[in-house]
Design a protein around this motif. Structure first.
Motif, PDB file in Angstrom:
ATOM      1  N   SER B 159       5.265   9.442  -6.689  1.00  0.00           N
ATOM      2  CA  SER B 159       3.795   9.756  -7.409  1.00  0.00           C
ATOM      3  C   SER B 159       2.805   9.452  -6.936  1.00  0.00           C
ATOM      4  O   SER B 159       2.964   8.439  -5.788  1.00  0.00           O
ATOM      5  CB  SER B 159       4.285   8.988  -8.739  1.00  0.00           C
ATOM      6  N   GLY B 160       1.609   9.813  -7.284  1.00  0.00           N
ATOM      7  CA  GLY B 160       0.439   9.284  -6.653  1.00  0.00           C
ATOM      8  C   GLY B 160       0.130   7.709  -6.629  1.00  0.00           C
ATOM      9  O   GLY B 160      -0.231   7.387  -5.699  1.00  0.00           O
ATOM     10  N   GLY B 161       0.659   7.362  -7.586  1.00  0.00           N
ATOM     11  CA  GLY B 161       0.304   5.714  -7.714  1.00  0.00           C
ATOM     12  C   GLY B 161       1.172   5.084  -7.062  1.00  0.00           C
ATOM     13  O   GLY B 161       0.959   4.020  -6.417  1.00  0.00           O
ATOM     14  N   VAL B 166       2.182   2.636  -1.212  1.00  0.00           N
ATOM     15  CA  VAL B 166       2.618   2.504   0.094  1.00  0.00           C
ATOM     16  C   VAL B 166       1.201   2.570   1.069  1.00  0.00           C
ATOM     17  O   VAL B 166       1.321   2.001   1.977  1.00  0.00           O
ATOM     18  CB  VAL B 166       3.395   3.896   0.375  1.00  0.00           C
ATOM     19  N   MET B 167       0.206   3.120   0.765  1.00  0.00           N
ATOM     20  CA  MET B 167      -1.165   3.273   1.520  1.00  0.00           C
ATOM     21  C   MET B 167      -1.219   1.865   1.811  1.00  0.00           C
ATOM     22  O   MET B 167      -2.135   1.426   2.830  1.00  0.00           O
ATOM     23  CB  MET B 167      -2.126   4.050   1.231  1.00  0.00           C
ATOM     24  N   THR B 186      -9.434   6.749  -7.670  1.00  0.00           N
ATOM     25  CA  THR B 186     -10.025   7.915  -8.425  1.00  0.00           C
ATOM     26  C   THR B 186      -9.245   9.142  -8.653  1.00  0.00           C
ATOM     27  O   THR B 186      -9.381   9.765  -9.795  1.00  0.00           O
ATOM     28  CB  THR B 186     -11.229   8.291  -7.494  1.00  0.00           C
ATOM     29  N   ALA B 187      -8.114   9.251  -7.803  1.00  0.00           N
ATOM     30  CA  ALA B 187      -7.358  10.276  -8.231  1.00  0.00           C
ATOM     31  C   ALA B 187      -6.293  10.046  -9.132  1.00  0.00           C
ATOM     32  O   ALA B 187      -5.447  10.865  -9.526  1.00  0.00           O
ATOM     33  CB  ALA B 187      -6.870  11.030  -6.827  1.00  0.00           C
ATOM     34  N   LEU B 188      -6.286   8.858  -9.490  1.00  0.00           N
ATOM     35  CA  LEU B 188      -5.038   8.344 -10.485  1.00  0.00           C
ATOM     36  C   LEU B 188      -5.285   8.358 -11.875  1.00  0.00           C
ATOM     37  O   LEU B 188      -6.443   8.301 -12.393  1.00  0.00           O
ATOM     38  CB  LEU B 188      -4.680   6.930 -10.052  1.00  0.00           C
TER      39      LEU B 188
END
Lengths: 262, 346
Positions: B159-161, B166-167, B186-188
């Motif tokens: 998932s994005g979160g 990971v980043m 911002t994208a979360l």
């Protein structure tokens, strides 16, 4: 005001194969009322909006507007047009929802000619009235979408939607892509429009911050279902559902600290 | 500056121009900002304010053809003056960046484990097993459950979160002294945002990291930073301690931004719009860049660009800064907008 709700949604369900995206959603929207549908990604809020506006087929459940059902896939063009005059939608990104080759003013005139229907001086007068109402000037009316800012494009999309004088405006994340200082302008514009004419809003958003400024009632969706519904002030200050509380607690505000749940 | 120590990161009259449409256009007019080691500064602004370019200038990641005046110094060393080898060392050992959209910064065909160990194995020449053990520990540190399994997965399975964690782990892997976070949430979704910010905050605390946090959200910045710097149209217009932001912001733009996003749980908190749209840096005229939208603007504001001046323990570049009643300072209950002229959008 009549007793017949502008919009009545009963047991609305959408299945994509095995996955149920929207699961038995029921909503009621009175004439002139504004309802927020709040949820995160995957909550089914956008799919709900798309089913209501006929952009997505319905797996089960019913949508009625002013007591009449949504035109089905076999409906005649006249029926579809009649429905389109009652409900309009404003999308998150006005750049992809406006025709990029068409001047803003022409886009509004096109809607007026098709739906109103108006001609000549009468059409021009009404077009200018709509542009003025959303705060766009002559120069902007003669521009193509790419020459306008995000906020101006969203104003154009709103003017276009208002051209048919709909009873219901479905706003799907309509201010989410805008800069903070511009968001407030559009929210205030929407509030102002509702003060001037009988129109209802279904305001789809992930952003709780804007809801109190535009909506009297709110429903909170999670994983396709409504987990909480009620008057905005009540839901935001005294949420019953733990998920609603979680959502509210996650909004940054003075004195707020981010917290991990896991 | 009262301390004699060198700031870890310092922008010294930074000015950047880029070749756009045949001419060299100004994208950053002037940024003066110092980050002491271990501090967290929120760089806040809307689109076109130059906040992301300011962050990129730290790693020498400005677009081709960028011309820099003034200086950006990392631990006393000028970044624009660095050779390629020095820049590589800066990026691979001292400063790391987390971006808004993790999916565009990770190879979708490689596993999470490959991605995380790449820099350690190929740049730092660590043995693979050692690198793997290290990044698994890092994933646990950023609260990724089931770290071993995640290592074998590909980005599309996360998932994005989770991917943003990971980043963050990847940024921490090089044990940097400075973390640059450019709109990392911002994208979360808002609940995921709170988690990711908590993880960044925790890592910063545990590791004594210096953080430059780029965001459009003042309240979010104030929650995780010691100081707030506000940018508008390529200018750093205000800088002040985060705890004084809501009560004491002096610049009219900062105050207008705060009033555009009232607390949703405060009944009857009024939403005040600012007319017009945010200007891009190259559109700024000779005067104060915010003057065309400012309710308090006078003739002087349109004519002459205000210099940053000290306001209490901060700075503001405003001819007519909002005056704070000293009696009222530090009272949370005070309505910070009471003295402002009310403006509503048309």
């Amino acid at each position: 005001m009549t007793d017949i709700p502008v919009l009545e949604v009963e047991g609305l369900t959408k299945r994509f194969g095995e996955h149920t995206a929207v699961d038995g959603v029921s909503l009621r929207l009175a004439s002139g009322e504004s309802l927020a549908v709040v949820g995160e990604s995957g909550s089914g809020k956008t799919t709900t909006a798309r089913m209501i506006t006929g952009l997505e087929s319905i797996s089960s459940g019913t949508v009625t507007m002013g007591g009449r059902p949504l035109p089905g896939p076999r409906a005649r063009t006249a029926e579809r047009l009649a429905f389109a005059r009652r409900i309009q939608m404003v999308f998150q990104d006005p750049y992809t929802s406006l025709d990029r080759h068409q001047r803003i003013g022409d886009g509004i005139a096109e809607v007026l000619a098709r739906h109103a229907p108006l001609h000549g001086a009468e059409l021009t007068r009404r077009r200018d009235e709509l542009l003025d109402q959303v705060g766009l000037d002559r120069r902007q009316a003669d521009s193509r979408p790419r020459h306008l800012s995000g906020g101006q494009r969203q104003r154009a999309a709103i003017a276009r939607a208002l051209a048919v004088e709909p009873e219901l405006l479905v706003l799907d994340e309509a201010v989410a892509a805008l800069d903070v200082s511009v968001q407030a302008q559009i929210v205030n514009l929407l509030a102002e429009i509702r003060g001037q004419r009988p129109i209802s809003y279904l305001f789809i958003t992930h952003d709780l911050g804007i809801v109190p400024h535009l909506c009297e009632r709110v429903v909170v969706m999670r994983e396709g279902r409504i987990v909480e519904a009620g008057p905005t002030a009540e839901v935001l200050t005294d949420p019953r559902d733990p998920y609603t509380r979680d959502l509210i607690d996650s909004v940054p505000r003075p004195g707020w600290k981010p917290r991990r749940r896991t | 500056m009262t301390t004699a120590t060198v700031p870890l990161l310092e922008f010294d009259s930074l000015r950047v121009t880029l070749p756009l449409g045949g001419t060299q256009r100004t994208v950053i007019h002037r940024v003066d900002l110092a980050l002491a080691a271990g501090s967290a500064v929120g760089l806040v602004g809307e689109s076109g304010s130059g906040k992301s370019l300011t962050a990129r200038s730290v790693l020498g990641l400005l677009p081709e053809g960028a011309r820099i005046e003034g200086d950006v110094r990392f631990d006393g060393a000028s970044v624009p003056a660095m050779r390629q080898a020095e820049l590589r060392t800066l990026r691979s050992r001292h400063a790391a960046m987390v971006f808004q959209d993790p999916r565009t910064h990770i190879n979708p065909l490689r596993t999470v484990g490959d991605f995380l160990t790449e820099a350690l194995v190929s740049v730092r020449r660590e043995p693979r097993a050692q690198a793997e053990a290290k990044v698994v520990a890092l994933l646990r540190e950023v609260h990724v459950a089931d770290a071993e399994r995640r290592m074998r997965q590909r980005p599309s399975e996360l998932s994005g979160g989770l991917l943003q964690r990971v980043m963050i782990a990847s940024a921490l892997a090089v044990e940097p002294r400075l973390l640059l976070a450019d709109e990392p949430t911002t994208a979360l979704d808002v609940t995921t945002q709170a988690e990711v910010m908590a993880i960044i905050d925790e890592a910063r605390e545990n590791r004594g990291l210096t953080l430059l946090f780029i965001t459009h959200d003042l309240a979010l910045a104030a929650a995780v930073c010691d100081r707030i710097a506000v940018m508008y149209a390529g200018h750093l217009v205000e800088e002040l301690p985060a705890r004084r932001l809501v009560g004491d912001a002096a610049h009219r733009y900062t105050r207008a931004l705060l009033a555009s996003r009232p607390d949703p749980t405060v009944p009857d908190a009024r939403l005040r719009a600012v007319d017009g749209r945010p200007l891009s840096a190259f559109e700024a005229g000779p005067g104060c860049p915010f003057a065309p939208r400012c309710a308090a603007a006078q003739e002087l504001c349109h004519r002459e660009r205000p210099e940053p001046r000290a306001v209490a323990d901060g700075r503001a570049a405003c001819h007519f800064p909002h005056a704070v009643d000293p009696q009222a300072v530090d009272l949370d209950a005070v309505d910070p907008h009471a003295a402002d002229t009310e403006r509503t959008a048309r």
